[in-house]
Design a protein around this motif. Structure first.
Motif: not given
Length: 236
Positions: A123, A126-127, A174
């Protein structure tokens, strides 16, 4: 990435596991020498997670009594009461002001051997607001399958198999995910995915190659129990 936290969704009714789920929540179903939640919290601890939130409803007192403050796993546990069904994503609203760093969300009926630290690493490079942990599953059709057009057979396949990439019920999110979640009311993961795909928001997929069992059904619970017991049996 900051301090990764975790949310375990244990507020569901577990109707597919009846009659077992009339006396025990899915999170406390026995597996090996512990329970489903033992395995899950241990995996979070191994990945460096220090704070775990558990959403609870009618079985809240049982789950609180069993899990306590989380000290035996080396984590801090807090409980969030779900007074009405809010789907798989809706309960996160109670934590909007608390989840300021990346956080896992996991269903309480998941048994897997995944290394969650690998998901964090995946993760991080890989934004995206969301990484979905997925697993390839083969679906066997027990019948001959016909293809037809205007009432005429155009093809036939005897007991075919089809492979799909399915969500495991484990996600890494996020704080920006809340831009896609209504501020109140019930909201499901399916609605979240469709909304994000519709507006072009990137969603990562981490494919897990190891074991994964959704224990939402009695047959799958038994399969998970056999799998969990295998290491013990091999030592006898």
């Amino acid at each position: 990435m900051g301090d990764v936290m975790a949310v375990i969704q244990a507020g569901g009714l577990g109707t597919r596991l009846a009659p077992y789920s009339t006396v025990l929540p899915k999170a406390l179903m026995p597996l090996g020498e512990g329970t489903v939640v033992d395995n899950m919290i241990s995996q979070f601890g191994d990945a460096g997670v220090k704070r775990v939130f558990i959403t609870v409803s009618k079985f809240g007192p049982l789950i609180r009594s069993y899990c306590g403050d989380g000290s035996r796993w080396g984590v801090d546990i807090e409980y969030v009461v779900e007074n009405e069904p809010l789907g798989t994503i809706g309960p996160l609203n109670a934590l909007r002001d608390r989840l300021k760093d990346p956080f896992f969300v996991a269903n309480s009926d998941v048994y897997t051997d995944i290394r969650l630290g690998d998901v964090i690493d995946y993760h991080a490079i890989r934004p995206a607001p969301l990484t979905v942990v997925a697993k390839r599953q083969t679906i066997d059709i027990s019948y001959g399958v016909l293809e037809q057009e205007s009432g005429r057979a155009k093809g036939f396949h005897e007991k075919p198999s089809q492979q799909y990439l399915v969500s495991t019920g484990i996600y890494l999110m996020e704080p920006a995910i809340f831009e896609h979640i209504p501020a109140d009311g019930a909201f499901g993961f399916d609605q979240l995915m469709l909304a994000m795909l519709a507006d072009g928001t990137p969603v990562n997929v981490y494919e897990h190659a190891g074991s994964w069992i959704d224990i939402g059904r009695i047959d799958d619970l038994r399969r998970a129990q056999e799998h969990a017991a295998a290491p013990l049996m091999s030592q006898t």
